[in-house]
Design an enzyme around this catalytic site. Structure first.
Site, PDB file in Angstrom:
ATOM      1  N   ILE A  13    -138.289 -18.607 -98.441  1.00  0.00           N
ATOM      2  CA  ILE A  13    -138.094 -19.397 -97.215  1.00  0.00           C
ATOM      3  C   ILE A  13    -136.607 -19.745 -97.116  1.00  0.00           C
ATOM      4  CG2 ILE A  13    -138.636 -21.598 -98.394  1.00  0.00           C
ATOM      5  CD1 ILE A  13    -139.942 -22.534 -95.717  1.00  0.00           C
ATOM      6  N   LEU A  15    -133.362 -22.003 -95.012  1.00  0.00           N
ATOM      7  CA  LEU A  15    -132.975 -23.138 -94.172  1.00  0.00           C
ATOM      8  C   LEU A  15    -132.095 -22.619 -93.039  1.00  0.00           C
ATOM      9  CD1 LEU A  15    -132.905 -26.355 -93.976  1.00  0.00           C
ATOM     10  CD2 LEU A  15    -130.578 -26.112 -94.866  1.00  0.00           C
ATOM     11  N   GLY A  16    -132.498 -22.851 -91.794  1.00  0.00           N
ATOM     12  CA  GLY A  16    -131.674 -22.473 -90.647  1.00  0.00           C
ATOM     13  C   GLY A  16    -130.609 -23.528 -90.397  1.00  0.00           C
ATOM     14  N   THR A  17    -129.502 -23.115 -89.782  1.00  0.00           N
ATOM     15  CA  THR A  17    -128.422 -24.082 -89.525  1.00  0.00           C
ATOM     16  C   THR A  17    -127.975 -24.093 -88.062  1.00  0.00           C
ATOM     17  OG1 THR A  17    -126.710 -22.495 -90.150  1.00  0.00           O
ATOM     18  CG2 THR A  17    -127.563 -23.944 -91.903  1.00  0.00           C
ATOM     19  N   ASP A  38    -129.166 -19.927 -93.937  1.00  0.00           N
ATOM     20  CA  ASP A  38    -128.884 -18.973 -92.865  1.00  0.00           C
ATOM     21  C   ASP A  38    -127.812 -19.547 -91.936  1.00  0.00           C
ATOM     22  OD1 ASP A  38    -129.653 -16.481 -91.364  1.00  0.00           O
ATOM     23  OD2 ASP A  38    -129.977 -17.982 -89.800  1.00  0.00           O
ATOM     24  N   TYR A  43    -122.506 -20.552 -84.745  1.00  0.00           N
ATOM     25  CA  TYR A  43    -123.042 -21.914 -84.772  1.00  0.00           C
ATOM     26  C   TYR A  43    -121.920 -22.962 -84.881  1.00  0.00           C
ATOM     27  CZ  TYR A  43    -127.376 -19.360 -85.923  1.00  0.00           C
ATOM     28  OH  TYR A  43    -128.438 -18.477 -85.925  1.00  0.00           O
ATOM     29  N   LYS A  72    -123.433 -14.287 -90.000  1.00  0.00           N
ATOM     30  CA  LYS A  72    -123.582 -13.247 -88.969  1.00  0.00           C
ATOM     31  C   LYS A  72    -122.283 -13.025 -88.201  1.00  0.00           C
ATOM     32  CE  LYS A  72    -128.208 -15.149 -88.363  1.00  0.00           C
ATOM     33  NZ  LYS A  72    -128.043 -16.604 -88.392  1.00  0.00           N
ATOM     34  N   HIS A 111    -125.127 -10.125 -85.536  1.00  0.00           N
ATOM     35  CA  HIS A 111    -125.975 -11.144 -84.917  1.00  0.00           C
ATOM     36  C   HIS A 111    -126.825 -10.581 -83.777  1.00  0.00           C
ATOM     37  CE1 HIS A 111    -125.984 -15.798 -84.367  1.00  0.00           C
ATOM     38  NE2 HIS A 111    -127.146 -15.303 -84.046  1.00  0.00           N
ATOM     39  N   SER A 165    -129.644  -8.109 -86.738  1.00  0.00           N
ATOM     40  CA  SER A 165    -130.476  -9.176 -86.178  1.00  0.00           C
ATOM     41  C   SER A 165    -130.726  -8.852 -84.713  1.00  0.00           C
ATOM     42  CB  SER A 165    -129.748 -10.513 -86.330  1.00  0.00           C
ATOM     43  OG  SER A 165    -130.500 -11.549 -85.765  1.00  0.00           O
ATOM     44  N   LYS A 268    -135.218 -24.514 -89.331  1.00  0.00           N
ATOM     45  CA  LYS A 268    -134.133 -25.498 -89.265  1.00  0.00           C
ATOM     46  C   LYS A 268    -134.694 -26.923 -89.206  1.00  0.00           C
ATOM     47  CE  LYS A 268    -131.352 -28.385 -86.832  1.00  0.00           C
ATOM     48  NZ  LYS A 268    -131.729 -29.525 -85.947  1.00  0.00           N
ATOM     49  N   SER A 269    -134.136 -27.804 -90.029  1.00  0.00           N
ATOM     50  CA  SER A 269    -134.356 -29.239 -89.846  1.00  0.00           C
ATOM     51  C   SER A 269    -133.191 -29.985 -90.460  1.00  0.00           C
ATOM     52  CB  SER A 269    -135.656 -29.708 -90.488  1.00  0.00           C
ATOM     53  OG  SER A 269    -135.802 -31.088 -90.237  1.00  0.00           O
ATOM     54  N   ASN A 278    -141.424 -28.894 -94.605  1.00  0.00           N
ATOM     55  CA  ASN A 278    -141.369 -27.454 -94.312  1.00  0.00           C
ATOM     56  C   ASN A 278    -141.376 -26.614 -95.587  1.00  0.00           C
ATOM     57  OD1 ASN A 278    -141.239 -28.276 -91.669  1.00  0.00           O
ATOM     58  ND2 ASN A 278    -139.041 -27.909 -91.444  1.00  0.00           N
TER      59      ASN A 278
HETATM   60  P1  NAP Z   1    -137.017 -23.681 -85.513  1.00  0.00           P
HETATM   61  O1  NAP Z   1    -136.674 -23.684 -86.958  1.00  0.00           O
HETATM   62  O2  NAP Z   1    -138.195 -22.942 -85.036  1.00  0.00           O
HETATM   63  O3  NAP Z   1    -137.149 -25.159 -84.961  1.00  0.00           O
HETATM   64  C1  NAP Z   1    -136.169 -26.131 -85.196  1.00  0.00           C
HETATM   65  C2  NAP Z   1    -136.574 -27.365 -84.403  1.00  0.00           C
HETATM   66  O4  NAP Z   1    -137.804 -27.898 -84.937  1.00  0.00           O
HETATM   67  C3  NAP Z   1    -135.567 -28.476 -84.520  1.00  0.00           C
HETATM   68  O5  NAP Z   1    -135.564 -29.152 -83.274  1.00  0.00           O
HETATM   69  C4  NAP Z   1    -136.122 -29.366 -85.624  1.00  0.00           C
HETATM   70  O6  NAP Z   1    -135.691 -30.693 -85.436  1.00  0.00           O
HETATM   71  C5  NAP Z   1    -137.604 -29.234 -85.395  1.00  0.00           C
HETATM   72  N1  NAP Z   1    -138.395 -29.359 -86.645  1.00  0.00           N
HETATM   73  C6  NAP Z   1    -138.095 -28.891 -87.873  1.00  0.00           C
HETATM   74  N2  NAP Z   1    -139.079 -29.169 -88.749  1.00  0.00           N
HETATM   75  C7  NAP Z   1    -140.028 -29.841 -88.064  1.00  0.00           C
HETATM   76  C8  NAP Z   1    -141.278 -30.390 -88.423  1.00  0.00           C
HETATM   77  N3  NAP Z   1    -141.742 -30.309 -89.671  1.00  0.00           N
HETATM   78  N4  NAP Z   1    -142.005 -31.029 -87.467  1.00  0.00           N
HETATM   79  C9  NAP Z   1    -141.541 -31.112 -86.186  1.00  0.00           C
HETATM   80  N5  NAP Z   1    -140.357 -30.610 -85.789  1.00  0.00           N
HETATM   81  C10 NAP Z   1    -139.602 -29.967 -86.718  1.00  0.00           C
HETATM   82  O7  NAP Z   1    -135.788 -23.136 -84.636  1.00  0.00           O
HETATM   83  P2  NAP Z   1    -134.417 -22.422 -84.794  1.00  0.00           P
HETATM   84  O8  NAP Z   1    -133.377 -23.360 -85.297  1.00  0.00           O
HETATM   85  O9  NAP Z   1    -134.166 -21.741 -83.499  1.00  0.00           O
HETATM   86  O10 NAP Z   1    -134.676 -21.266 -85.852  1.00  0.00           O
HETATM   87  C11 NAP Z   1    -134.491 -21.422 -87.231  1.00  0.00           C
HETATM   88  C12 NAP Z   1    -133.206 -20.750 -87.701  1.00  0.00           C
HETATM   89  O11 NAP Z   1    -133.247 -19.350 -87.451  1.00  0.00           O
HETATM   90  C13 NAP Z   1    -131.942 -21.206 -86.989  1.00  0.00           C
HETATM   91  O12 NAP Z   1    -131.533 -22.502 -87.390  1.00  0.00           O
HETATM   92  C14 NAP Z   1    -130.997 -20.094 -87.329  1.00  0.00           C
HETATM   93  O13 NAP Z   1    -130.529 -20.236 -88.656  1.00  0.00           O
HETATM   94  C15 NAP Z   1    -131.919 -18.884 -87.207  1.00  0.00           C
HETATM   95  N6  NAP Z   1    -131.849 -18.273 -85.846  1.00  0.00           N
HETATM   96  C16 NAP Z   1    -131.302 -17.034 -85.732  1.00  0.00           C
HETATM   97  C17 NAP Z   1    -131.182 -16.441 -84.498  1.00  0.00           C
HETATM   98  C18 NAP Z   1    -130.588 -15.064 -84.392  1.00  0.00           C
HETATM   99  O14 NAP Z   1    -130.240 -14.641 -83.285  1.00  0.00           O
HETATM  100  N7  NAP Z   1    -130.477 -14.338 -85.481  1.00  0.00           N
HETATM  101  C19 NAP Z   1    -131.622 -17.082 -83.338  1.00  0.00           C
HETATM  102  C20 NAP Z   1    -132.207 -18.349 -83.477  1.00  0.00           C
HETATM  103  C21 NAP Z   1    -132.330 -18.920 -84.743  1.00  0.00           C
HETATM  104  P3  NAP Z   1    -135.065 -31.597 -86.661  1.00  0.00           P
HETATM  105  O15 NAP Z   1    -133.827 -30.904 -87.117  1.00  0.00           O
HETATM  106  O16 NAP Z   1    -134.806 -32.891 -86.012  1.00  0.00           O
HETATM  107  O17 NAP Z   1    -136.131 -31.665 -87.718  1.00  0.00           O
END
Ligand code: NAP
Length: 324
Positions: A13, A15-17, A38, A43, A72, A111, A165, A268-269, A278
């Site tokens: 697993i 950690l997203g940033t 990640d 970002y 990326k 990316h 990606s 991400k959190s 998580n």
């Molecule tokens: P995600 O991880 O699906 O969701 C993050 C959101 O959920 C944040 O608002 C977070 O708020 C909330 N959250 C986290 N844990 C929670 C929980 N247990 N209960 C309720 N809410 C929760 O979205 P993401 O950031 O888009 O995706 C994850 C990672 O993937 C990114 O951070 C990035 O590293 C990567 N990513 C890559 C690409 C790409 O193009 N390659 C695109 C998008 C994302 P809090 O922080 O307040 O907890």
């Protein structure tokens, strides 16, 4: 850091940033057991990640060899004109290493499969508010020359592995016909509203690792038409979560690995409690029925639109559903 250690394998697993602004949350996550971070130049927070990593090393929480760091290449740093600006890739990777305060990445990803001509472009201006491309931005589908540059920098020892990606099967196949170097991984959107089954199977069958991003729905306020609500509020997810005495988030993260053990979710959190919650999403099993019920929520709905074919063409993720 040891440069002679064998490459780490991909932790289960990550950690997203994306949108992370706190150094303390990254420190806390690693202290809680996350071993994959990640990152991305896009970002605009890699210095904060670098500060956290530095502190973790100084405090003896982990060593460099314990942590798998991903970053990326931004769309602005692709090779735009072959034979002229390959240096964009190199300078971007070197800037990333400087920001992260590392001398090597574990994994460097392209990316997106498309490029922006303007090196100073900021991401909000590249897309309109509905996620579609800004017509005033000069962009094109480009990944082959950029991949060749990435291969060279891997060979120079600036990163252990290289990958992509947001690539479609068609783009992966096109890259395969161009280069003998197979991407280590493809990181793409993967959650119950966008199960990306064919792409996942293609990658797994080709020995390419899958990193699943936005497993919780990215905190987005947009929803697919049939479900009409966020993933975390979805009644199917909530019912299955309650039946398993888990949270909705843990159920979503668990689903991403339950439907295929080769998938590594990146979540991400910045909240200390949710970071731990998580992390505890793995290590238990959803029933087959539950996995199928969750998979049935698929609407091929992407929160992040991408460039579709090998010649471009913006799409919203419904190509597969339409059979295009
Ligand atoms: P995600 O991880 O699906 O969701 C993050 C959101 O959920 C944040 O608002 C977070 O708020 C909330 N959250 C986290 N844990 C929670 C929980 N247990 N209960 C309720 N809410 C929760 O979205 P993401 O950031 O888009 O995706 C994850 C990672 O993937 C990114 O951070 C990035 O590293 C990567 N990513 C890559 C690409 C790409 O193009 N390659 C695109 C998008 C994302 P809090 O922080 O307040 O907890």
């Amino acid at each position: 850091m040891s440069t002679t250690s064998p490459p780490l394998s991909l932790p289960p697993i990550g950690l997203g940033t994306f949108k992370t602004s706190t150094t303390s949350s990254i420190y806390h996550a690693v202290k809680s057991g996350y071993r994959l971070i990640d990152c991305a130049a896009a970002y605009s927070n890699q210095e904060a990640v670098g500060d956290a990593l530095q502190q973790l090393f100084e405090d003896g929480v982990v060593t460099r060899d314990d942590i798998f760091v991903v970053s990326k290449l931004p769309n602005t740093q692709h090779v735009w004109t072959e034979g002229v600006d390959e240096g964009r890739v190199e300078s971007s990777l070197k800037d990333t290493l400087k920001e992260l305060k590392l001398d090597k990445l574990d994994l460097f990803l392209m990316h997106w499969p498309f490029a922006f001509e303007d090196v100073n472009l900021h991401y909000p201006s590249a897309r309109l508010s509905d996620g579609s491309p800004n017509p005033s931005v000069s962009m094109k589908c480009e990944y082959k020359s950029t991949w060749d540059a990435m291969v060279r920098f891997r060979d120079l020892g600036l990163c252990n592995q290289i990958g992509v990606s947001n690539f479609t099967i068609e783009q992966m196949e096109d890259l395969k016909s161009h280069s003998a170097v197979t991407p280590f991984c493809n990181q793409f959107e993967y959650h119950p509203y966008c199960t990306n089954d064919s792409l996942r199977k293609y990658c797994v069958d080709s020995g390419i690792k899958v990193m699943a991003y936005s497993p919780l729905g990215s905190g987005s306020s947009s929803y697919p038409p049939i479900s009409g609500c966020s993933l975390l509020d979805n009644s199917v997810i909530k019912r299955i979560a309650t039946a398993n005495s888990r949270s909705a988030a843990q159920t979503l993260i668990n689903w991403s690995t339950a439907s295929d053990e080769n998938v590594v979710p990146v979540v991400k959190s910045e909240n200390e409690g949710r970071i731990v919650e998580n992390m505890a999403a793995l290590g238990w099993e959803l029933s087959r029925d539950a996995v199928e019920n969750i998979s049935d929520l698929n609407e091929n709905y992407r929160f992040f639109k991408s460039y579709g074919g090998v010649n471009g063409g913006w799409h919203d993720g419904v190509l597969e559903a339409r059979g295009e």
